[in-house]
Design a protein around this motif. Structure first.
Motif, PDB file in Angstrom:
ATOM      1  N   TYR A  12       0.841  -1.190   0.000  1.00 61.15           N
ATOM      2  CA  TYR A  12       0.000   0.000   0.000  1.00 61.15           C
ATOM      3  C   TYR A  12       0.877   1.241   0.000  1.00 61.15           C
ATOM      4  N   GLU A  14       0.779   5.360   1.328  1.00 63.99           N
ATOM      5  CA  GLU A  14       0.074   6.222   2.282  1.00 63.99           C
ATOM      6  C   GLU A  14       0.612   7.648   2.178  1.00 63.99           C
ATOM      7  N   TYR A  63       5.532   3.837   1.714  1.00 61.88           N
ATOM      8  CA  TYR A  63       5.228   2.611   0.984  1.00 61.88           C
ATOM      9  C   TYR A  63       5.522   1.418   1.893  1.00 61.88           C
TER      10      TYR A  63
END
Length: 262
Positions: A12, A14, A63
């Motif tokens: 993901y 952020e 990341y």
């Protein structure tokens, strides 16, 4: 080429803020954190950032990268006659490089490295199966580095003849009909004969255009020979598609004596 066992290592992304004042999330086991600063510089601290570092360094993005080993299998066709299957493990060893290269599809990047390694181990001409197996075993005896922060380990190569249809089997597939039993010479075989003829013509034009030299030309020549041989194996009654079509006009016959005009 086929591949199995690959997934996106970028778990993901952020967006980060300086306030409220908090430390970064700690990386979970088997993951790493990569921070992109406002200058564009990337940094991957082992334990994340403290609250003070988050404030003063002000990273813009975070990341989370998967760094656990993953098993994979990838197969390549070699000279249209053999399949080389490579098994092993892929792991992200340089998380920041994975972010720089945007490694969201590791299968593609690994495929390039494995394909080049196979091509580099092959001689210019044909090779017996035993010798090919020895060359592939030597080619994958060591780990490989993949651009983008990946490493391939525990590599094993398996070589086998490529699965191909024999002429008889292809004819069975082409002429198969689930609804009716097709007898030899039945009009239902006409489409198969016509298809074989079209394939042979296409292959012949391709060989004439590109030549019969090289791997591609040799494969086209073999394909043309195969479909031509298959067409010859069909019964003579099925080899006349125009006469066998249900909608074909009946052949002309000589007029009878009653229809002759003197």
């Amino acid at each position: 080429m086929s591949a199995d066992g690959f997934s996106n290592p970028i778990l993901y992304i952020e967006e980060l803020r300086r306030l409220p004042l908090n430390r970064s999330r700690a990386p979970a086991p088997g993951t790493a954190l990569v921070f992109r600063h406002r200058s564009g510089r990337l940094h991957s601290p082992p334990g994340g950032y403290t609250a003070g570092e988050m404030f003063f360094l002000g990273p813009r993005l975070g990341y989370r990268i998967d760094t656990t080993p993953h098993g994979f299998s990838m197969s390549f066709e070699v000279a249209a006659a053999h399949m080389v299957s490579v098994q092993g493990r892929w792991t992200v060893t340089e998380p920041a490089d994975a972010v720089v290269e945007r490694i969201s599809d590791p299968a593609y990047h690994c495929m390039i490295v494995l394909r080049d390694r196979i091509a580099g181990a092959l001689p210019p001409g044909p090779l017996p199966l035993t010798d090919l197996r020895e060359r592939m075993a030597g080619a994958f005896a060591e780990d490989l580095t993949v651009p983008g922060g990946l490493r391939l380990t525990g590599l094993r190569a398996h070589v086998a003849p490529a699965e191909t249809f024999t002429g008889d089997r292809v004819i069975q597939v082409l002429a198969a009909d689930d609804d009716d039993d097709v007898e030899p010479g039945d009009p239902g075989e006409a489409g198969s004969v016509q298809l074989l003829q079209e394939l042979a013509d296409l292959a012949g034009r391709a060989v004439a255009e590109h030549g019969a030299g090289g791997t591609a030309g040799q494969a086209l020549a073999r394909f043309q020979e195969l479909v031509t041989r298959m067409g010859g194996m069909l019964t003579p009654g099925a080899a006349r598609p125009d006469a066998a079509r249900p909608d074909a006009a009946p052949p002309e016959t000589a007029p009878s004596g009653a229809d002759r005009r003197g």
